[in-house]
Design a protein around this motif. Sequence first.
Motif, PDB file in Angstrom:
ATOM      1  N   ASN A   1       0.866  -1.234   0.075  1.00  0.00           N
ATOM      2  CA  ASN A   1       0.091   0.122  -0.197  1.00  0.00           C
ATOM      3  C   ASN A   1       0.917   1.072   0.007  1.00  0.00           C
ATOM      4  O   ASN A   1       2.067   1.180   0.120  1.00  0.00           O
ATOM      5  N   SER A   2       0.305   2.312  -0.297  1.00  0.00           N
ATOM      6  CA  SER A   2       1.165   3.555  -0.178  1.00  0.00           C
ATOM      7  C   SER A   2       0.599   4.063   1.279  1.00  0.00           C
ATOM      8  O   SER A   2      -0.334   4.222   1.769  1.00  0.00           O
ATOM      9  N   ASN A   3       1.989   4.264   1.969  1.00  0.00           N
ATOM     10  CA  ASN A   3       1.875   4.879   3.291  1.00  0.00           C
ATOM     11  C   ASN A   3       2.657   5.931   3.671  1.00  0.00           C
ATOM     12  O   ASN A   3       3.720   6.356   3.010  1.00  0.00           O
ATOM     13  N   PHE A   4       2.116   6.758   4.576  1.00  0.00           N
ATOM     14  CA  PHE A   4       2.664   8.255   4.905  1.00  0.00           C
ATOM     15  C   PHE A   4       2.730   8.245   6.352  1.00  0.00           C
ATOM     16  O   PHE A   4       1.703   8.023   7.229  1.00  0.00           O
ATOM     17  N   LEU A   5       3.913   9.025   6.725  1.00  0.00           N
ATOM     18  CA  LEU A   5       4.042   9.301   8.225  1.00  0.00           C
ATOM     19  C   LEU A   5       3.525  10.875   8.256  1.00  0.00           C
ATOM     20  O   LEU A   5       4.198  11.672   7.543  1.00  0.00           O
ATOM     21  N   VAL A   6       2.318  11.228   9.090  1.00  0.00           N
ATOM     22  CA  VAL A   6       1.557  12.456   8.921  1.00  0.00           C
ATOM     23  C   VAL A   6       1.966  13.065  10.340  1.00  0.00           C
ATOM     24  O   VAL A   6       1.477  12.319  11.470  1.00  0.00           O
ATOM     25  N   HIS A   7       2.307  14.326  10.277  1.00  0.00           N
ATOM     26  CA  HIS A   7       2.526  14.898  11.430  1.00  0.00           C
ATOM     27  C   HIS A   7       1.651  16.248  11.714  1.00  0.00           C
ATOM     28  O   HIS A   7       1.772  16.988  10.762  1.00  0.00           O
ATOM     29  N   THR A   8       0.629  16.288  12.605  1.00  0.00           N
ATOM     30  CA  THR A   8      -0.243  17.303  12.594  1.00  0.00           C
ATOM     31  C   THR A   8      -0.028  18.005  13.934  1.00  0.00           C
ATOM     32  O   THR A   8       1.080  17.626  14.720  1.00  0.00           O
ATOM     33  N   SER A   9      -0.634  19.084  14.217  1.00  0.00           N
ATOM     34  CA  SER A   9      -0.503  19.945  15.575  1.00  0.00           C
ATOM     35  C   SER A   9      -0.865  19.082  16.768  1.00  0.00           C
ATOM     36  O   SER A   9      -0.505  19.488  17.856  1.00  0.00           O
ATOM     37  N   THR A  10      -1.684  17.913  16.701  1.00  0.00           N
ATOM     38  CA  THR A  10      -1.721  17.101  17.662  1.00  0.00           C
ATOM     39  C   THR A  10      -0.924  15.815  18.192  1.00  0.00           C
ATOM     40  O   THR A  10      -0.758  15.233  18.853  1.00  0.00           O
ATOM     41  N   GLY A  11       0.055  15.637  16.977  1.00  0.00           N
ATOM     42  CA  GLY A  11       0.965  14.221  17.044  1.00  0.00           C
ATOM     43  C   GLY A  11       1.082  13.906  15.724  1.00  0.00           C
ATOM     44  O   GLY A  11       0.897  14.361  14.699  1.00  0.00           O
ATOM     45  N   HIS A  12       1.654  12.488  15.989  1.00  0.00           N
ATOM     46  CA  HIS A  12       1.920  11.789  14.518  1.00  0.00           C
ATOM     47  C   HIS A  12       0.795  10.768  14.329  1.00  0.00           C
ATOM     48  O   HIS A  12       0.371  10.126  15.229  1.00  0.00           O
ATOM     49  N   PHE A  13       0.608  10.395  13.095  1.00  0.00           N
ATOM     50  CA  PHE A  13      -0.275   9.478  12.547  1.00  0.00           C
ATOM     51  C   PHE A  13       0.282   8.524  11.315  1.00  0.00           C
ATOM     52  O   PHE A  13       1.094   9.120  10.551  1.00  0.00           O
ATOM     53  N   ILE A  14      -0.297   7.604  11.053  1.00  0.00           N
ATOM     54  CA  ILE A  14       0.043   6.795   9.707  1.00  0.00           C
ATOM     55  C   ILE A  14      -1.257   6.971   8.839  1.00  0.00           C
ATOM     56  O   ILE A  14      -2.348   6.541   9.006  1.00  0.00           O
ATOM     57  N   LEU A  15      -1.216   7.198   7.324  1.00  0.00           N
ATOM     58  CA  LEU A  15      -2.202   7.382   6.468  1.00  0.00           C
ATOM     59  C   LEU A  15      -1.712   6.367   5.730  1.00  0.00           C
ATOM     60  O   LEU A  15      -0.698   6.010   5.144  1.00  0.00           O
ATOM     61  N   THR A  16      -2.664   5.566   5.253  1.00  0.00           N
ATOM     62  CA  THR A  16      -2.528   4.408   4.228  1.00  0.00           C
ATOM     63  C   THR A  16      -3.536   4.433   3.363  1.00  0.00           C
ATOM     64  O   THR A  16      -4.729   4.674   3.382  1.00  0.00           O
ATOM     65  N   LEU A  17      -3.171   4.603   1.947  1.00  0.00           N
ATOM     66  CA  LEU A  17      -3.790   4.416   0.747  1.00  0.00           C
ATOM     67  C   LEU A  17      -3.819   3.077   0.182  1.00  0.00           C
ATOM     68  O   LEU A  17      -2.704   2.515   0.103  1.00  0.00           O
ATOM     69  N   TYR A  18      -5.009   2.412   0.081  1.00  0.00           N
ATOM     70  CA  TYR A  18      -4.781   0.944  -0.229  1.00  0.00           C
ATOM     71  C   TYR A  18      -4.781   0.611  -1.592  1.00  0.00           C
ATOM     72  O   TYR A  18      -5.723   1.194  -2.428  1.00  0.00           O
ATOM     73  N   GLU A  19      -3.929  -0.149  -2.190  1.00  0.00           N
ATOM     74  CA  GLU A  19      -3.599  -0.335  -3.543  1.00  0.00           C
ATOM     75  C   GLU A  19      -3.492  -1.975  -3.602  1.00  0.00           C
ATOM     76  O   GLU A  19      -3.567  -2.730  -2.723  1.00  0.00           O
ATOM     77  N   LYS A  20      -3.435  -2.066  -5.184  1.00  0.00           N
ATOM     78  CA  LYS A  20      -2.879  -3.532  -5.421  1.00  0.00           C
ATOM     79  C   LYS A  20      -3.981  -4.667  -4.868  1.00  0.00           C
ATOM     80  O   LYS A  20      -4.992  -4.836  -5.217  1.00  0.00           O
ATOM     81  N   ARG A  21      -3.291  -5.548  -4.016  1.00  0.00           N
ATOM     82  CA  ARG A  21      -4.061  -6.683  -3.580  1.00  0.00           C
ATOM     83  C   ARG A  21      -5.243  -6.410  -2.630  1.00  0.00           C
ATOM     84  O   ARG A  21      -5.826  -7.469  -2.296  1.00  0.00           O
TER      85      ARG A  21
END
Length: 325
Positions: free
Chosen positions: A36-56
């Motif tokens: 999948n496509s994954n991103f480490l996202v930093h916002t004003s409240t902390g860190h999160f992981i964003l996943t875009l679902y691809e392929k299988r």
Amino acid sequence: MAVYTDVPTEALASFLAGYDIGELLSYKGIAEGVENSNFLVHTSTGHFILTLYEKRVAVGDVPFFLALMEHLHARGITCPQPVAARNGGTLGTLCGRPAAIVTFLDGMWMRRPDAGHCAAVGEALARMHLAGSDFPGKRRNALSVEGWRPLFEQAQDRADSVQPGLRATIADELGFLEKSWPRGLPAGVIHADLFPDNVFFLGDKLSGLIDFYFACTDTLAYDVAICLNAWCFEPDHSYNITKGQNLLGAYIKTRALSDAELAALPVLARGAALRFLLTRLVDWLNVPAGALVQPKNPLEYFRKLRFHQKAASVRDYGIAERVRV
């Protein structure tokens, strides 16, 4: 984890506006993994992981994964938790892909796991299997034995370009496993991808499990076989029997393996090796142009398969056929 879909800053900021997690400060793609496509996202409240679902990953399967993480967390398994949007949903759409945000799990994965790490993984896997025993969701494992021949058909014409004779080796092994695959063993929710980069540690203490996007309903001992492949081989692809003994021993102390499960383990380990050989081979031959992804060498699992083909019993993995706990 990988990045196949580029996410513009404006699109991500608009997506995050539907959540109560603060304003976007920064984000970066995560290149490890292949699905999948994954991103480490930093916002004003902390860190999160964003996943875009691809392929299988089928869109209809994503609610299973998200609900499973919530279920396991409620039963004491440390794993990321889906973040609900203001509308109450945990699955949205970003850049034309299904997308979800999960909490960030503290820790790091072990590049060179030792026997102690293997014991921790064995215990955690058994605890996860027990915690998932009352999970109501069901998902067929599309990458179990019935799914291997279609993968082979995708790659067979070019397999020998990776290594001479690879096509014939895979064809022979596939025929053996289709005839010999164990049936009727205890089943339930399995992780199906518990590699070192999906297990976090803080120091020597296991801090959590991540990436449940191959989780499914299948034979529990098959999950153990996947972990033996992923954790108990050295960089030269030799099997470390001490690591295997630690992983299996810790698992059995938490959830006993039946005699039938122990007897089936060599064949299950062969199947796990072939499964990752095939998916890696397909990915190796079909890397999308411009994708931020690190395809993994399929020949690692060819060499592991050779070890399993020579294993006579579970003794070759570090424990006796009958284990009393």
